[in-house]
Design a protein around this motif. Structure first.
Motif, mmCIF file in Angstrom:
data_model
loop_
_atom_site.group_PDB
_atom_site.id
_atom_site.type_symbol
_atom_site.label_atom_id
_atom_site.label_comp_id
_atom_site.label_asym_id
_atom_site.label_seq_id
_atom_site.Cartn_x
_atom_site.Cartn_y
_atom_site.Cartn_z
ATOM 1 N N GLN A 5 0.715 -1.380 -0.030
ATOM 2 C CA GLN A 5 0.012 -0.074 0.041
ATOM 3 C C GLN A 5 0.941 1.437 -0.065
ATOM 4 O O GLN A 5 0.566 2.171 -0.714
ATOM 5 N N LEU A 8 2.080 1.914 -3.507
ATOM 6 C CA LEU A 8 1.035 2.370 -4.394
ATOM 7 C C LEU A 8 0.779 3.796 -3.942
ATOM 8 O O LEU A 8 0.370 4.935 -4.913
ATOM 9 N N GLU A 9 0.743 4.143 -2.744
ATOM 10 C CA GLU A 9 0.630 5.702 -2.310
ATOM 11 C C GLU A 9 1.911 6.619 -3.103
ATOM 12 O O GLU A 9 1.267 7.682 -3.283
ATOM 13 N N LEU A 11 3.480 6.140 -5.568
ATOM 14 C CA LEU A 11 3.470 6.179 -6.859
ATOM 15 C C LEU A 11 2.516 7.214 -7.286
ATOM 16 O O LEU A 11 2.548 7.864 -8.247
ATOM 17 N N ASN A 12 1.404 7.168 -6.493
ATOM 18 C CA ASN A 12 0.182 8.172 -6.795
ATOM 19 C C ASN A 12 0.540 9.635 -6.512
ATOM 20 O O ASN A 12 0.482 10.505 -7.354
ATOM 21 N N ARG A 13 1.434 9.754 -5.379
ATOM 22 C CA ARG A 13 1.948 11.043 -5.301
ATOM 23 C C ARG A 13 2.915 11.636 -6.171
ATOM 24 O O ARG A 13 2.999 12.559 -6.635
ATOM 25 N N ASP A 15 3.030 10.466 -9.563
ATOM 26 C CA ASP A 15 2.133 10.737 -10.527
ATOM 27 C C ASP A 15 1.552 12.203 -10.381
ATOM 28 O O ASP A 15 1.378 12.995 -11.491
ATOM 29 N N ALA A 16 1.048 12.562 -9.373
ATOM 30 C CA ALA A 16 0.097 13.721 -9.138
ATOM 31 C C ALA A 16 1.083 14.805 -9.379
ATOM 32 O O ALA A 16 0.666 16.040 -9.715
ATOM 33 N N ARG A 17 2.307 14.701 -8.972
ATOM 34 C CA ARG A 17 3.117 15.761 -9.087
ATOM 35 C C ARG A 17 4.032 15.620 -10.255
ATOM 36 O O ARG A 17 4.915 16.539 -10.451
ATOM 37 N N SER A 18 3.727 15.082 -11.357
ATOM 38 C CA SER A 18 4.333 14.830 -12.667
ATOM 39 C C SER A 18 6.017 14.547 -12.401
ATOM 40 O O SER A 18 6.742 15.005 -13.301
ATOM 41 N N ARG A 74 10.627 3.693 -10.980
ATOM 42 C CA ARG A 74 9.634 2.941 -10.623
ATOM 43 C C ARG A 74 10.205 1.452 -10.519
ATOM 44 O O ARG A 74 9.566 1.077 -9.392
ATOM 45 N N THR A 90 11.231 6.374 0.909
ATOM 46 C CA THR A 90 9.967 7.496 1.180
ATOM 47 C C THR A 90 10.598 8.534 2.025
ATOM 48 O O THR A 90 10.292 9.700 1.735
#
Length: 116
Positions: A5, A8-9, A11-13, A15-18, A74, A90
């Motif tokens: 988890q 995944l979190e 990677l989402n961050r 992606d959200a920040r490009s 990644r 992280t």
């Protein structure tokens, strides 16, 4: 192994920040941490042979495409997750400034910070 988890979190961050990847100095530090963990896992007592871990796309690899750099970063994050050192990676990423990341040229520059 399924991604955690936490991965995944993260990677989402990203992606959200490009974010494509960290800049070379920071990426190299992450790589060295992951490589040390992998070596310790595979050869806990004796010094063993070199472990297989793809190099970060820095130095001669910095000319690679954003897609290739993102995929390699990644890959490193997945390796960190499987070795149990993703929390350290992280924490390191959380300390980086905006200018310590390569941000996608296709996205909005105002979304480049990496706060918690």
């Amino acid at each position: 192994m399924n991604p955690s988890q936490e991965l995944l979190e993260l990677l989402n961050r990203i992606d959200a920040r490009s974010i494509v990847c960290p800049m070379p100095v920071a990426w190299d530090k992450i790589f060295r941490l992951i490589k040390a963990a992998k070596l310790l896992e595979q050869h806990p007592i004796e010094k063993g042979p070199e472990v297989m871990l793809l190099n970060p796309l820095i130095l001669g690899g910095w000319g690679a495409s954003e897609k290739d750099k993102s995929e390699r970063f990644r890959y490193h994050l997945r390796q960190a997750d499987s070795l149990g050192v993703l929390p350290q990676v992280t924490a390191f990423l959380n300390k980086l400034k905006t200018e310590d990341h390569l941000v996608s040229s296709r996205n909005h520059p105002e979304r480049t910070s990496f706060p918690n």
